[in-house]
Design an enzyme around this catalytic site. Sequence first.
Site, PDB file in Angstrom:
ATOM      1  N   ARG A 132       0.796  -1.232   0.000  1.00 41.53           N
ATOM      2  CA  ARG A 132       0.000   0.000   0.000  1.00 41.53           C
ATOM      3  C   ARG A 132       0.833   1.289   0.000  1.00 41.53           C
ATOM      4  O   ARG A 132       0.545   2.198  -0.774  1.00 41.53           O
ATOM      5  CB  ARG A 132      -1.002   0.005   1.157  1.00 41.53           C
ATOM      6  CG  ARG A 132      -2.031  -1.137   1.086  1.00 41.53           C
ATOM      7  CD  ARG A 132      -3.122  -1.002   2.128  1.00 41.53           C
ATOM      8  NE  ARG A 132      -3.942   0.146   1.852  1.00 41.53           N
ATOM      9  CZ  ARG A 132      -3.869   1.302   2.481  1.00 41.53           C
ATOM     10  NH1 ARG A 132      -3.008   1.462   3.469  1.00 41.53           N
ATOM     11  NH2 ARG A 132      -4.650   2.290   2.142  1.00 41.53           N
ATOM     12  N   CYS A 186      14.618  -3.567  -3.749  1.00 40.85           N
ATOM     13  CA  CYS A 186      15.409  -2.665  -4.589  1.00 40.85           C
ATOM     14  C   CYS A 186      14.514  -1.726  -5.381  1.00 40.85           C
ATOM     15  O   CYS A 186      14.447  -1.789  -6.620  1.00 40.85           O
ATOM     16  CB  CYS A 186      16.291  -3.475  -5.531  1.00 40.85           C
ATOM     17  SG  CYS A 186      17.406  -4.539  -4.625  1.00 40.85           S
TER      18      CYS A 186
END
Length: 406
Positions: free
Chosen positions: A306, A336
């Site tokens: 979210r 990453c």
Amino acid sequence: MADQPAAPSLLARIARRTGTPVYVYSAAAIAERYAAFTAAFGGYPHRVHYALKANSTLAVVRLVRALGGGVDANSGGEIDVALRAGCEPRDIVFTGVGKTPAELEQAVGIGVHVINAESLGEIERIDRLARASGRRAAVALRVNPDVAAGTHPHIATGGRTHKFGVPLGAAADTCRRALALDGVRLCGLHVHVGSQLGSSEPIREALGPITALAADLAREGCPLQHLDVGGGLGISYDGSDAPSVTEYARAVIDAVRPTGLRVIAEPGRWIVGPAGTLVASVVDVKDRAGGGRFVVLDAGMSELLRPALYGAFHRLEPLEPGPGTPVACDVVGPICETSDVFGAERLMPVPAVGDFIAIRDAGAYGAVMASNYNRHPLPAEVLIDGDGWRVIRRRQTVDDMVGLES
Ligand SMILES: Cc1ncc(COP(=O)(O)O)c(C=O)c1O
């Protein structure tokens, strides 16, 4: 209302036993919220069809089922989960903007309570499938009310240019054409204006023209039975006042009562959001250029999407805070992606590696959106129930993850 569904000490005990990241839900909080939601409708004829998309872990669905709820399923997979959790076909409404032929066949074949149809084309496909198997499928038409939901644009669904439903102006004609088909029984209208609504105003605004449409159709002899008002009631993620469920129900009842129709409501987030916490461990702490610290967790956007997806805010609480003075910390995940941030410049005593951080109000649209990105195994899930707790979904292993690959 159980705003603090799981005490920090209990969360820490669970995390030590299960490892992290782990989602922890409170059965008491879910039950309390379900009861408050249905009570808000008082004696007005209604049924709660909990939106599985918010959290469809089997034990959670079983719990909602035991509380008397039906479900709103958004895919064949969610229909299957509902059945496995003990729901009967009559407990299931089937929604979704893109239902595959196989999903429609499944829904028609088992005879779900109603299919919320998104277009005339879909109604005609349902009609063909039902007639081919000598059935008549219950259908409600999803109407796009052209209302601004006032929520994040990614979760607003009732605007004119959004992909959901048929435009208000075309709805009456679509209903008339559906009434002429032998394989479908048009029994309702459906509307959902968006999720995480900050007030009941968009619902009130949407229901005006939809109830007027229902009244017009009734005058033409169309035997509608229910109005499905969707979900959408928001929760407070930052501790400010949450929209009132009583006010929401009043807005719905005020609008629907003159039509005499039964209400179907599809709440998801409101029922399970505040009942869940994601617990993560700190794996690194380092200075941040310009001051403050980076606090790196073992959970990231692969466990809770979210914040990266919508810039969503979640309260972050060290479960066993140290004594230091609070410092501005950027609490981030290990993925990453620069967007993998749970909270920027959150004031907290600088945690140590190994400390637990609770990410609150993560019960809805959390575990369901978890992925294997960066080959993170799906997290464990725990349900606190009465005086005890149990793992309701074990942590995925790398073997589980690669087991489907050759
Ligand atoms: C059709 C429909 N019903 C119900 C819901 C559940 O919404 P919420 O979790 O905001 O209550 C959604 C979510 O977007 C939805 O699209």
